[in-house]
Design an enzyme around this catalytic site. Structure first.
Site, mmCIF file in Angstrom:
data_model
loop_
_atom_site.group_PDB
_atom_site.id
_atom_site.type_symbol
_atom_site.label_atom_id
_atom_site.label_comp_id
_atom_site.label_asym_id
_atom_site.label_seq_id
_atom_site.Cartn_x
_atom_site.Cartn_y
_atom_site.Cartn_z
ATOM 1 C CG ASP A 229 34.472 -30.892 0.820
ATOM 2 O OD1 ASP A 229 35.415 -31.670 1.017
ATOM 3 O OD2 ASP A 229 33.350 -31.046 1.331
ATOM 4 N NE ARG B 121 -5.761 -7.051 7.163
ATOM 5 C CZ ARG B 121 -4.700 -7.507 7.789
ATOM 6 N NH1 ARG B 121 -4.727 -8.707 8.321
ATOM 7 N NH2 ARG B 121 -3.604 -6.798 7.882
ATOM 8 C CE LYS C 110 9.157 -1.020 19.986
ATOM 9 N NZ LYS C 110 10.215 -1.225 19.001
ATOM 10 C CG ASP D 188 38.564 -33.834 -0.178
ATOM 11 O OD1 ASP D 188 38.738 -34.895 0.442
ATOM 12 O OD2 ASP D 188 37.478 -33.201 -0.167
ATOM 13 C CE1 TYR D 189 36.506 -40.430 -5.326
ATOM 14 C CE2 TYR D 189 35.012 -40.642 -3.459
ATOM 15 C CZ TYR D 189 35.343 -40.939 -4.776
ATOM 16 O OH TYR D 189 34.518 -41.726 -5.522
ATOM 17 N NE ARG E 206 -4.276 1.236 0.732
ATOM 18 C CZ ARG E 206 -4.432 2.490 0.317
ATOM 19 N NH1 ARG E 206 -3.532 3.043 -0.463
ATOM 20 N NH2 ARG E 206 -5.491 3.169 0.673
ATOM 21 C CG LEU F 206 4.614 0.123 15.337
ATOM 22 C CD1 LEU F 206 4.532 0.889 14.032
ATOM 23 C CD2 LEU F 206 6.066 0.053 15.806
ATOM 24 C CB VAL F 207 -0.592 0.308 20.053
ATOM 25 C CG1 VAL F 207 -1.392 0.801 21.240
ATOM 26 C CG2 VAL F 207 -1.340 0.573 18.754
HETATM 27 C C1 GDG Z 1 1.909 -4.368 11.295
HETATM 28 C C2 GDG Z 1 2.183 -5.543 12.231
HETATM 29 C C3 GDG Z 1 3.925 -4.190 13.369
HETATM 30 C C4 GDG Z 1 -4.186 2.694 15.208
HETATM 31 N N1 GDG Z 1 -5.404 3.178 15.316
HETATM 32 C C5 GDG Z 1 -5.378 4.422 14.865
HETATM 33 C C6 GDG Z 1 -4.099 4.708 14.482
HETATM 34 N N2 GDG Z 1 -3.368 3.608 14.711
HETATM 35 C C7 GDG Z 1 -1.953 3.503 14.452
HETATM 36 C C8 GDG Z 1 -1.192 3.344 15.738
HETATM 37 C C9 GDG Z 1 0.057 2.614 15.263
HETATM 38 C C10 GDG Z 1 -0.455 1.799 14.097
HETATM 39 O O1 GDG Z 1 -1.684 2.340 13.691
HETATM 40 C C11 GDG Z 1 -0.710 0.337 14.455
HETATM 41 O O2 GDG Z 1 0.485 -0.320 14.419
HETATM 42 P P1 GDG Z 1 0.676 -1.791 14.988
HETATM 43 O O3 GDG Z 1 2.115 -2.046 15.083
HETATM 44 O O4 GDG Z 1 0.025 -1.866 16.312
HETATM 45 O O5 GDG Z 1 -0.113 -2.819 14.062
HETATM 46 P P2 GDG Z 1 -0.396 -3.212 12.498
HETATM 47 O O6 GDG Z 1 -1.151 -2.172 11.808
HETATM 48 O O7 GDG Z 1 -1.057 -4.524 12.560
HETATM 49 O O8 GDG Z 1 1.027 -3.354 11.771
HETATM 50 C C12 GDG Z 1 2.689 -5.035 13.566
HETATM 51 C C13 GDG Z 1 3.678 -3.130 12.328
HETATM 52 O O9 GDG Z 1 3.185 -3.673 11.120
HETATM 53 C C14 GDG Z 1 4.955 -2.369 12.020
HETATM 54 O O10 GDG Z 1 5.952 -3.218 11.583
HETATM 55 O O11 GDG Z 1 4.247 -3.577 14.592
HETATM 56 O O12 GDG Z 1 2.992 -6.123 14.403
HETATM 57 O O13 GDG Z 1 1.005 -6.314 12.400
HETATM 58 O O14 GDG Z 1 1.001 3.520 14.820
HETATM 59 O O15 GDG Z 1 -0.964 4.601 16.289
HETATM 60 N N3 GDG Z 1 -3.724 5.884 13.978
HETATM 61 C C15 GDG Z 1 -4.697 6.845 13.871
HETATM 62 N N4 GDG Z 1 -5.968 6.594 14.207
HETATM 63 C C16 GDG Z 1 -6.361 5.435 14.715
HETATM 64 O O16 GDG Z 1 -7.531 5.250 15.029
HETATM 65 N N5 GDG Z 1 -4.349 8.010 13.363
#
Ligand code: GDG
Length: 738
Positions: A689, A320, A388, A507-508, A17, A385-386
């Protein structure tokens, strides 16, 4: 890819995407940057290096005119090159193969998987479409960085068309254990597709390990410290835990508009001084939402003292929706929320505030900032990432993260309260602990995690990945340099031609013949015998076969050829067919009886392996065993024997799928001494080898042509790929003699 195209080197990010959204409005098309994990990270690299994007724009144009408009707009304003995929293809490739097969399988939901041939075909076609776009766009100096499970065939497709290209691949989701991965009917194609890259990155070490183990078990390639040799090209596999743009997030939090929003929300939800619990997930079955709700229910049952004292804000972002499992999940989540709120809610308080929508990031930030506890409890998650973002939002170091141990983030965020989501009791206890944790303890845990996330942010992640791709290219170039390429081959042949006194040390197994499952099956074929006879026919050549085999076998197979023979890695030598075998050293073999039971235990423990007894050595072969088990047990046995035999004059060697013990000082180097010291050779060629040949390589004069027949660290000056390449080389030498 136009080879003559000369331009500044760019990073071309290829992902399913594009980080943009196109929507149709009354006054025409509207194009915007879109939010989300991968999109955010990709934008952040753009600031570092000239970067362009290739991907699906999420929109199918009505006609050519609209298509051209989109293309022009995206290229000029967003550095993005769209790959248009029709709705029918999206149905099969995106809603089909990627999200009904790969996504559930890689997240260990194998029972959710569909294996539809037509969806697999669509996946292949779409990967081809991406290839065509890349071909048009890229030039040889560009770095191609391909992302995620949608495009796992693309690296090999590009490699096939442009063998010299620089390709990195990063998987954002988990790579499952090989036991799960092997279920996939097209498992080999996927692995081969990925191995087209120069560097393959995963979030965690575990995923990298699973991948390496699948490659070994399904394709038979071993690795050395994450380096695999594929068609004579080194592919590196490493982990790069993805971070977030921590600084940017911190700055946003300080903006007055966000601060105002925080104050506004505070007034609304802090009226009752309730604690705020937060979760933010795409509505996906991997996120463990129903289990978490059941955990909350259990927590409420057991902790009536917490009733009315917290509010759980549960944000579920639609995802999805066309895939059946997702609509079923939505129904289940709504049913559970209804049940819990109905059971425990009272006038003025409901435990769960459920939102099924996406929020703009400016609205999400205040929620992060205000919440006391975040629940990140996926059943499986590549990183998450949530988790973090919640930590980085805690500017004052207060707040508690409850994190599932099966999220990739858990390997970096050990100070969080780590839980097994399937254990509701454990979850409920962790939630109590989180709500009741002292501020001091919160800071003690939060501080190091925040520090880490500022140090290893998304820029560092992207930079280290791209730098590593370039490093791998350098390693490959070095490797290429060591190869006996055409130029060196010409030198070798010309030196051979101009010499009068040549020593050929061969070598063999693994050098003249390929390995066979059983050692006795690798006997010389007619072609090989003919080749060896042709070599010895020239009086300028002295040929010595230097093998690890026992002397009876070597004698039986090659005894009639007028050449020297070295058996058992130098324990026995036979100068020529007229002379008898000679023992190199006075050797005893009593020690063998003591070692035999140890090796025999391994024969039992590793099905398919076998013990071979030689006159002055004993060997355990594991070529026929399960490759992974063989590798594991052989390292174990090697370490054990080394310790066991320390301070003895016995030596343990790890050869090609064999562990061998023999008397030290007996080695191939010493084995060939009688020849090496006898004459003034003006041409020496040595081919071998494995490790046992190193003893030979290291004693040769610098000018000798020493060649390792396989890739790996070696004292040899050059390497060749296979026994077939050895034979080809020898045939060329024979031709010159005529
Ligand atoms: C894949 C992997 C891996 C969520 N809701 C809203 C919103 N978000 C943002 C969050 C965060 C991101 O979306 C979600 O990231 P995740 O890491 O939790 O999950 P996936 O989308 O499944 O991503 C995952 C990632 O790739 C990166 O490699 O960590 O394991 O599955 O940034 O903040 N953002 C906004 N509104 C929302 O309602 N603006």
């Amino acid at each position: 890819m136009d080879k003559n195209k000369k331009s500044q080197s760019r990073i071309i990010i290829v992902s399913n995407r594009l980080p943009i959204t196109i929507s149709k409005k009354k006054d025409g098309l509207k194009i915007q940057q879109s939010p989300g994990g991968l999109a955010t990270c990709l934008r952040s690299i753009q600031e570092e290096q000239k970067t362009v994007f290739v991907g699906w724009p999420g929109y199918w144009p009505v006609d050519d005119k609209e298509k051209r408009f989109i293309e022009k707009n995206l290229i000029n304003h967003y550095h993005s090159y769209p790959v248009f995929i029709s709705p029918a293809e999206i149905g099969k490739y995106y809603s089909g193969f990627t999200n009904r097969t790969l996504w559930p399988l890689f997240h260990y939901f194998s029972t959710y998987c569909a294996y539809e041939e037509s969806e697999w075909e669509a996946y292949k076609r779409v990967n081809q479409k991406f290839l065509q776009k890349v071909i048009k766009l890229a030039s040889p100096q560009d770095v191609l960085w391909i992302h995620d499970y949608h495009l796992m065939l693309l690296p090999a497709l590009i490699r096939k068309s442009f063998p010299q290209s620089t390709i990195g691949f990063f998987l954002h989701i988990p790579f499952p254990s090989s036991e799960i991965f092997r279920i996939l009917p097209w498992r080999k194609e996927i692995l081969e597709g990925l191995l087209g890259a120069d560097l393959i990155g995963f979030h965690t070490y575990e995923y990298a390990r699973h991948f390496l183990s699948s490659v070994l078990r399904l394709l038979g390639y071993e690795h050395e410290l994450g380096a695999i040799l594929v068609d004579n090209r080194i592919v590196k596999v490493e982990n790069f835990p993805m971070g977030i743009d921590s600084l940017h997030m911190e700055k946003l939090l300080q903006q007055s508009s966000i601060q105002k929003e925080i104050q506004k929300l505070k007034k609304k939800i802090w009226v009752e001084k309730r604690k705020i619990i937060l979760s933010v997930d795409r509505l996906d079955y991997t996120k463990g939402i129903p289990l978490r709700l059941e955990g909350i229910e259990q927590f409420l049952e057991k902790n009536s003292n917490w009733h009315k004292r917290f509010t759980y804000i549960m944000l579920c972002v639609p995802s999805r929706t066309k895939v059946r499992q997702y609509s079923l999940l939505k129904e289940e989540v709504e049913r559970l929320v209804g049940r819990i709120n109905g059971r425990f809610g009272i006038p003025g308080w409901i435990p769960i505030h459920y939102m099924y929508r996406s929020l703009p990031f400016e609205k999400l930030l205040p929620l992060y900032s205000l919440s006391d506890v975040a629940l990140v409890t996926p059943l499986r998650d590549g990183m998450n990432l949530v988790a973090k973002e919640f930590i980085v939002s805690k500017i004052n170091n207060k707040g508690v993260l409850v994190l599932s141990e099966t999220a990739g983030a858990a390997s970096e965020l050990g100070e969080a309260l780590l839980v097994n989501v399937n254990n509701k009791e454990e979850f409920s206890a962790a939630l109590t602990q989180a709500l009741e944790m002292s501020e001091k303890e919160q800071t003690r845990r939060m501080e190091p995690m925040r520090k880490r996330l500022f140090e290893y942010d998304v820029f560092r992640w992207a930079r280290s990945f791209v730098e590593r791709i370039k490093d791998v290219k350098k390693i490959q170039a070095q490797h290429e340099h060591q190869k006996l390429n055409e130029e060196w081959k010409r030198n070798l042949i010309s030196d051979f031609k101009n010499s009068k006194n040549r020593l050929l040390l061969l070598d063999y197994d693994g050098t003249l013949v390929s390995f066979a499952i059983k050692p006795e099956q690798a006997k010389p074929d007619v072609g090989l015998k003919r080749l060896l006879y042709s070599l010895v026919r020239d009086p300028r050549n002295t040929l010595v076969i230097v093998s690890g085999r026992d002397r009876a076998t070597i004698e039986h197979w090659l005894g009639k050829i007028p050449c020297g023979l070295v058996a058992e890695h130098g324990a026995w030598i036979r100068k020529d067919p007229i002379h008898d075998w000679e023992k190199q050293k006075r050797l005893s073999s009593d020690w063998k009886e003591q070692l035999k039971p140890i090796l025999k235990t391994y024969e039992v423990r590793v099905p398919g392996s076998l013990v071979e007894e030689k006159e002055y050595g004993i060997a355990w072969h594991y070529r026929k065993a399960n490759p992974e088990l063989g590798q594991l047990r052989s390292s174990e046995l090697f370490d054990y024997l080394n310790e066991f035999l320390a301070n003895t004059d016995l030596q343990v060697m790890h050869g090609n799928k064999v562990i061998e013990v023999r008397v030290s000082g007996v080695n191939k180097g010493n084995g060939v001494m009688p020849w090496l010291s006898k004459n003034k050779w003006d041409f020496i060629l040595a081919l071998g080898d494995d490790w046992t040949d190193e003893d030979l390589f290291k004693i040769l004069p610098a000018k000798a042509y020493s060649i390792k027949v396989s890739y790996g660290p070696s004292q040899a000056r050059f390497y060749l790929e296979s026994p077939q390449s050895t034979r080809n080389l020898l045939h060329e030498l024979v031709k010159i003699q005529k």
